[in-house]
Design a protein around this motif. Structure first.
Motif, PDB file in Angstrom:
ATOM      1  N   ILE A 186       0.814  -1.023  -0.061  1.00  0.00           N
ATOM      2  CA  ILE A 186      -0.159   0.029   0.139  1.00  0.00           C
ATOM      3  C   ILE A 186       0.822   1.560   0.034  1.00  0.00           C
ATOM      4  O   ILE A 186       0.529   2.215  -0.589  1.00  0.00           O
ATOM      5  N   LEU A 187       1.956   1.259   0.545  1.00  0.00           N
ATOM      6  CA  LEU A 187       2.865   2.443   0.857  1.00  0.00           C
ATOM      7  C   LEU A 187       3.535   2.420  -0.641  1.00  0.00           C
ATOM      8  O   LEU A 187       3.446   3.898  -1.050  1.00  0.00           O
ATOM      9  N   LEU A 188       3.794   1.528  -1.218  1.00  0.00           N
ATOM     10  CA  LEU A 188       4.362   1.764  -2.790  1.00  0.00           C
ATOM     11  C   LEU A 188       3.030   2.401  -3.882  1.00  0.00           C
ATOM     12  O   LEU A 188       3.319   2.917  -4.486  1.00  0.00           O
ATOM     13  N   GLU A 189       2.046   1.980  -3.312  1.00  0.00           N
ATOM     14  CA  GLU A 189       0.782   2.479  -4.161  1.00  0.00           C
ATOM     15  C   GLU A 189       0.751   3.911  -3.949  1.00  0.00           C
ATOM     16  O   GLU A 189       0.475   4.653  -5.003  1.00  0.00           O
ATOM     17  N   ILE A 190       0.716   4.646  -2.721  1.00  0.00           N
ATOM     18  CA  ILE A 190       0.535   5.545  -2.452  1.00  0.00           C
ATOM     19  C   ILE A 190       1.650   6.554  -3.073  1.00  0.00           C
ATOM     20  O   ILE A 190       1.717   7.591  -3.654  1.00  0.00           O
ATOM     21  N   LEU A 191       2.872   6.027  -2.943  1.00  0.00           N
ATOM     22  CA  LEU A 191       4.294   6.583  -3.470  1.00  0.00           C
ATOM     23  C   LEU A 191       4.025   6.777  -4.990  1.00  0.00           C
ATOM     24  O   LEU A 191       4.291   7.762  -5.825  1.00  0.00           O
ATOM     25  N   THR A 192       3.281   5.789  -5.854  1.00  0.00           N
ATOM     26  CA  THR A 192       3.383   5.877  -7.050  1.00  0.00           C
ATOM     27  C   THR A 192       2.234   6.758  -7.495  1.00  0.00           C
ATOM     28  O   THR A 192       2.329   7.576  -8.491  1.00  0.00           O
ATOM     29  N   ASP A 193       1.320   6.875  -6.857  1.00  0.00           N
ATOM     30  CA  ASP A 193       0.339   7.954  -6.760  1.00  0.00           C
ATOM     31  C   ASP A 193       0.902   9.452  -6.997  1.00  0.00           C
ATOM     32  O   ASP A 193       0.390  10.131  -7.472  1.00  0.00           O
ATOM     33  N   CYS A 194       1.637   9.499  -5.950  1.00  0.00           N
ATOM     34  CA  CYS A 194       2.231  10.826  -5.664  1.00  0.00           C
ATOM     35  C   CYS A 194       3.390  11.251  -6.886  1.00  0.00           C
ATOM     36  O   CYS A 194       4.071  12.289  -6.917  1.00  0.00           O
TER      37      CYS A 194
ATOM     38  N   VAL B  33      -5.124   9.427   0.489  1.00  0.00           N
ATOM     39  CA  VAL B  33      -4.623   8.652   1.651  1.00  0.00           C
ATOM     40  C   VAL B  33      -5.455   7.670   2.494  1.00  0.00           C
ATOM     41  O   VAL B  33      -5.555   6.887   2.931  1.00  0.00           O
ATOM     42  N   ILE B  34      -6.631   8.677   2.914  1.00  0.00           N
ATOM     43  CA  ILE B  34      -7.799   8.062   3.693  1.00  0.00           C
ATOM     44  C   ILE B  34      -8.269   7.284   2.656  1.00  0.00           C
ATOM     45  O   ILE B  34      -8.594   6.123   3.245  1.00  0.00           O
ATOM     46  N   GLY B  35      -8.404   7.124   1.181  1.00  0.00           N
ATOM     47  CA  GLY B  35      -9.203   6.248   0.619  1.00  0.00           C
ATOM     48  C   GLY B  35      -8.279   4.692   0.552  1.00  0.00           C
ATOM     49  O   GLY B  35      -8.784   3.883   0.688  1.00  0.00           O
ATOM     50  N   TYR B  36      -6.825   4.978   0.674  1.00  0.00           N
ATOM     51  CA  TYR B  36      -6.119   3.791   0.790  1.00  0.00           C
ATOM     52  C   TYR B  36      -6.350   3.156   2.091  1.00  0.00           C
ATOM     53  O   TYR B  36      -6.461   1.954   2.044  1.00  0.00           O
ATOM     54  N   ALA B  37      -6.469   3.936   2.992  1.00  0.00           N
ATOM     55  CA  ALA B  37      -6.566   3.313   4.330  1.00  0.00           C
ATOM     56  C   ALA B  37      -7.999   2.734   4.475  1.00  0.00           C
ATOM     57  O   ALA B  37      -8.192   1.554   4.965  1.00  0.00           O
ATOM     58  N   GLU B  38      -8.919   3.111   3.814  1.00  0.00           N
ATOM     59  CA  GLU B  38     -10.378   2.591   3.783  1.00  0.00           C
ATOM     60  C   GLU B  38     -10.388   1.373   3.120  1.00  0.00           C
ATOM     61  O   GLU B  38     -10.936   0.409   3.624  1.00  0.00           O
ATOM     62  N   GLU B  39      -9.421   1.433   1.902  1.00  0.00           N
ATOM     63  CA  GLU B  39      -9.694   0.021   1.121  1.00  0.00           C
ATOM     64  C   GLU B  39      -9.018  -1.098   1.920  1.00  0.00           C
ATOM     65  O   GLU B  39      -9.289  -2.136   1.927  1.00  0.00           O
TER      66      GLU B  39
END
Length: 121
Positions: free
Chosen positions: A13-21, A31-37
């Motif tokens: 998930i951290l890598l997904e967030i970084l890729t999104d950035c 980031v809230i959405g990633y946490a909810e997923e």
């Protein structure tokens, strides 16, 4: 930070967030959405998972959090834990539904490097 995420899931998930950035700053909403997923998939409570994800990114100096101001993105000063608390407080004040009214997240050069390495693998 107690969550139901095991290290492998958290790292993915951290890598997904970084890729999104990679392309631009992202609203904290994402980031809230990633946490909810993650909660839907692995369990836990969204605020705790959000804290774990963003806290890890901040502690590893992979992202910064800030506002969009007159000069563009303006990262907040402070330690990782201070920035995390400020971010959580902002999200709580907005009922965990900032709709672009909350802080923004930007990757650091190290965060970009990890995301680019992940994207090319």
């Amino acid at each position: 930070m107690a969550t139901d995420l095991n290290p492998e899931h958290r790292e993915r998930i951290l890598l997904e967030i970084l890729t999104d950035c990679l392309d631009d700053w992202i609203p904290v909403d994402r980031v809230i959405g990633y946490a909810e997923e993650a909660v839907e998939e692995y369990g836990g409570q969204p605020p705790a998972v959000f804290r774990a994800l963003l806290g890890t990114l901040l502690e590893r100096a992979l992202v910064t959090v800030g506002d969009i101001g007159d000069s563009g993105y303006e990262p907040w000063d402070g330690t990782a834990s201070e920035v995390l608390e400020r971010t959580v407080n902002a999200c709580e004040e907005l009922g965990w539904d900032p709709r672009l009214a909350g802080p923004w997240v930007a990757s650091t050069p190290e965060g970009d490097r990890l995301a680019e390495a992940h994207a090319s693998s």
